[in-house]
Write a protein that holds these residues in place. Structure first.
Motif, PDB file in Angstrom:
ATOM      1  N   LEU A   1      23.034  21.125 -43.264  1.00 17.32           N
ATOM      2  CA  LEU A   1      23.037  21.451 -44.693  1.00 17.32           C
ATOM      3  C   LEU A   1      24.300  20.845 -45.290  1.00 17.32           C
ATOM      4  O   LEU A   1      25.161  20.353 -44.556  1.00 17.32           O
ATOM      5  N   THR A   2      24.412  20.895 -46.622  1.00 14.74           N
ATOM      6  CA  THR A   2      25.591  20.277 -47.248  1.00 14.74           C
ATOM      7  C   THR A   2      26.211  21.197 -48.283  1.00 14.74           C
ATOM      8  O   THR A   2      25.490  21.869 -49.028  1.00 14.74           O
ATOM      9  N   ILE A   3      27.531  21.211 -48.318  1.00 13.97           N
ATOM     10  CA  ILE A   3      28.242  21.834 -49.444  1.00 13.97           C
ATOM     11  C   ILE A   3      28.697  20.679 -50.332  1.00 13.97           C
ATOM     12  O   ILE A   3      29.498  19.830 -49.889  1.00 13.97           O
ATOM     13  N   PRO A   4      28.158  20.589 -51.555  1.00 10.10           N
ATOM     14  CA  PRO A   4      28.529  19.442 -52.405  1.00 10.10           C
ATOM     15  C   PRO A   4      29.994  19.475 -52.833  1.00 10.10           C
ATOM     16  O   PRO A   4      30.638  20.530 -52.781  1.00 10.10           O
TER      17      PRO A   4
ATOM     18  N   THR B   1      32.403  16.299 -49.924  1.00 12.31           N
ATOM     19  CA  THR B   1      31.377  17.232 -49.454  1.00 12.31           C
ATOM     20  C   THR B   1      31.797  17.822 -48.102  1.00 12.31           C
ATOM     21  O   THR B   1      32.740  17.349 -47.467  1.00 12.31           O
ATOM     22  N   PHE B   2      31.075  18.853 -47.672  1.00 11.25           N
ATOM     23  CA  PHE B   2      31.203  19.376 -46.309  1.00 11.25           C
ATOM     24  C   PHE B   2      29.849  19.264 -45.636  1.00 11.25           C
ATOM     25  O   PHE B   2      28.821  19.612 -46.233  1.00 11.25           O
ATOM     26  N   ALA B   3      29.838  18.764 -44.413  1.00  4.95           N
ATOM     27  CA  ALA B   3      28.612  18.734 -43.614  1.00  4.95           C
ATOM     28  C   ALA B   3      28.539  20.053 -42.855  1.00  4.95           C
ATOM     29  O   ALA B   3      29.448  20.388 -42.104  1.00  4.95           O
ATOM     30  N   CYS B   4      27.478  20.808 -43.104  1.00  6.22           N
ATOM     31  CA  CYS B   4      27.351  22.128 -42.465  1.00  6.22           C
ATOM     32  C   CYS B   4      26.282  22.074 -41.384  1.00  6.22           C
ATOM     33  O   CYS B   4      25.313  21.323 -41.499  1.00  6.22           O
ATOM     34  N   ILE B   5      26.471  22.873 -40.359  1.00  2.00           N
ATOM     35  CA  ILE B   5      25.404  23.036 -39.356  1.00  2.00           C
ATOM     36  C   ILE B   5      25.212  24.530 -39.106  1.00  2.00           C
ATOM     37  O   ILE B   5      26.179  25.253 -38.823  1.00  2.00           O
ATOM     38  N   LEU B   6      23.964  24.967 -39.256  1.00  2.00           N
ATOM     39  CA  LEU B   6      23.604  26.349 -38.907  1.00  2.00           C
ATOM     40  C   LEU B   6      23.062  26.334 -37.486  1.00  2.00           C
ATOM     41  O   LEU B   6      22.130  25.577 -37.176  1.00  2.00           O
TER      42      LEU B   6
END
Ligand SMILES: Cc1cc2nc3c(=O)[nH]c(=O)nc-3n(C[C@H](O)[C@H](O)[C@H](O)COP(=O)(O)OP(=O)(O)OC[C@H]3O[C@@H](n4cnc5c(N)ncnc54)[C@H](O)[C@@H]3O)c2cc1C
Length: 444
Positions: A186-189, A222-227
């Motif tokens: 997912l991404t945090i813009p 941005t931040f690259a997120c991983i759940l």
């Protein structure tokens, strides 16, 4: 070589510099020309072993503008409280967030500039070790052809076609173990003006017992997120089947994160759910004609951030052996496996152990105390006591040594932390006695 992922071009670069003629067959299109859909993990954490290999290849300085140093973990509790925990003893001990695509493109450019020929959209579908012949399929037309080789190196990742062919040879050992967990990117813009909306020099973690969310900074704000979440069970991917279910799950579990992710539920369904596997096999080579390297030989789960660091270290070791033996491939391949297998098995096991630590223990008071005690011991006895995380991440100490010393140190730490609440209460006389039993470390 098969595979122009991360290890393929780096190794190819080292080989052409030593006078070998190298061609790579890669099943995907050239990512510098065709935009790829979301693949495996947008970002990677690069640390000492990976940096060493890139430095040897003359590439690390050029990569500095595309990395973001992360000094520690920023833990986010359910009530949005933040706790920062440094990774290392000082600001020199950081891990580096880099975009997988940027790193891959830089490696492709560098390899081609040195004369490596890369053939894209060419899938290896099989290999005849007897005829020294590869079977290749052109992905765009479906046309099959073959190519002769003298030596082939499979850098074709965890689903390696070369390994698939080795499986049919006699006495080939193979094991694969999937986690019951999947992952979703997912991404945090970025915020206004392309600014990061969370602390930039940190790896953010939302540890939630048996699952977690993490976020790594990108240079574009941005931040690259991983759940990371179980496939099945109470809190699991199988329960998140509607946008409302996903939104509710994030709002109750990661309230401060979801506020920063306006299109989260759309992205959740647009992006695939990945699986994670540990692969061990042996032998990694067929005489002196074929070798597996990187994930093809030893895929590991991503919780120590070591997959590519370990793969790049493979490249370093193989090239050192080639420098010693020239084109004595069989000797080189045999010694390579002897040197690496024990260590890649060790990091595979530590990566599984670190999963429990990241998702479950990082927010725990006792764990934080242990980390402080570790740093205090390291400051006083830098030659004898190096925390396991540091041995793996900030040193090139063999992984097997890190695993073994890490176990001894873990017992020592539990003993020293028993009955104390603060690092100031540490019984230094007891610590001295325990540390005296540890031998000094050569490369610490
Ligand atoms: C979620 C996640 C997070 C991660 N985070 C980190 C991290 O923070 N730090 C870290 O060090 N590592 C991390 N890793 C691990 C890292 O991504 C891998 O170790 C690394 O990509 C392995 O590189 P490789 O070149 O061996 O394989 P790959 O990168 O998988 O490349 C293999 C290449 O071979 C090609 N290929 C495959 N089959 C064929 C075929 N039959 N014919 C032709 N070409 C083929 C593929 O298209 C691909 O380009 C992470 C992995 C995951 C899944």
């Amino acid at each position: 070589m098969i595979g122009a992922g991360l290890n393929g071009p780096l190794l190819a670069l080292g080989l052409v510099k030593r006078g070998f003629d190298v061609e790579i067959y890669e099943r995907r299109p050239d990512m510098r020309r065709v935009k790829m859909s979301a693949g495996r993990s947008i970002n990677l954490a690069l640390s000492t072993r990976g940096i060493h290999a890139l430095t040897e290849a003359g590439l690390w300085q050029g990569m500095r503008p595309i990395i973001i140093p992360m000094k520690g973990r920023m833990m986010h509790s359910t009530d949005s409280k933040l706790t920062f925990q440094a990774y290392g003893k000082d600001e020199s001990e950081v891990i580096n967030s880099i975009s997988r695509a940027e790193l891959n493109m830089a490696l492709l450019d560098a390899a081609e500039a040195q004369g490596v020929r890369i053939h894209f959209e060419q899938r290896c579908t099989g290999i005849s070790f007897k005829k020294r012949q590869l079977s290749l399929r052109e992905e765009s037309s479906g046309k099959d052809r073959s190519a002769e080789y003298q030596v082939v190196i499979g850098c074709d990742g965890s689903a390696s076609a070369i390994r698939g062919a080795m499986l049919r040879l006699s006495r080939f050992n193979f094991s694969q173990e999937y986690l019951n967990y999947g992952y979703k990117e997912l991404t945090i813009p970025a915020g206004t003006g392309g600014k990061h909306v969370l602390e930039v020099n940190a790896l953010h973690i939302w540890p939630r017992g048996n699952y977690m969310l993490i976020a790594l900074p990108n240079i574009d704000g941005t931040f690259a997120c991983i759940l990371f979440l179980p496939f099945e069970g109470a809190d699991s991917f199988e329960r998140l089947t509607t946008k409302t279910a996903v939104q509710d799950f994030f709002e109750s579990r990661f309230p401060d994160a979801v506020r920063l992710m306006p299109d989260m539920a759309e992205h959740f369904f647009a992006n695939p759910t990945g699986a994670m596997v540990t692969i061990k096999c042996s032998p990694w080579h067929v005489d002196g004609q074929a070798l597996l390297l990187g994930d093809a030989a030893h895929a590991i789960v991503p919780f120590f951030g070591q997959g590519i660091n370990c793969g790049f270290e493979d490249c370093t070791i193989l090239l050192e052996l080639l420098d010693r033996h020239g084109a004595g491939w069989e000797k080189t391949f045999r010694e390579f496996e002897e040197a690496r297998k024990i260590n890649t098995d060790a990091i595979a096991d530590m990566a599984i152990e670190n999963f429990v630590e990241m998702r479950d223990r990082v927010g725990d008071r006792r764990f934080l105390l242990q980390k402080q005690v570790e740093l205090a011991l390291e400051a006083k006895y830098p030659r004898q006591f190096v925390p396991k995380y540091a041995m793996v991440t900030f040193h090139r100490i063999p992984y097997a040594t890190a695993l073994q010393r890490g176990r001894v140190q873990e017992r020592m730490l539990s003993d020293l932390c028993e009955g104390i609440e603060h690092v100031e209460d540490l019984d230094w006389a007891k610590a001295d006695a325990l540390i005296r039993g540890l031998s000094p470390m050569e490369s610490a």
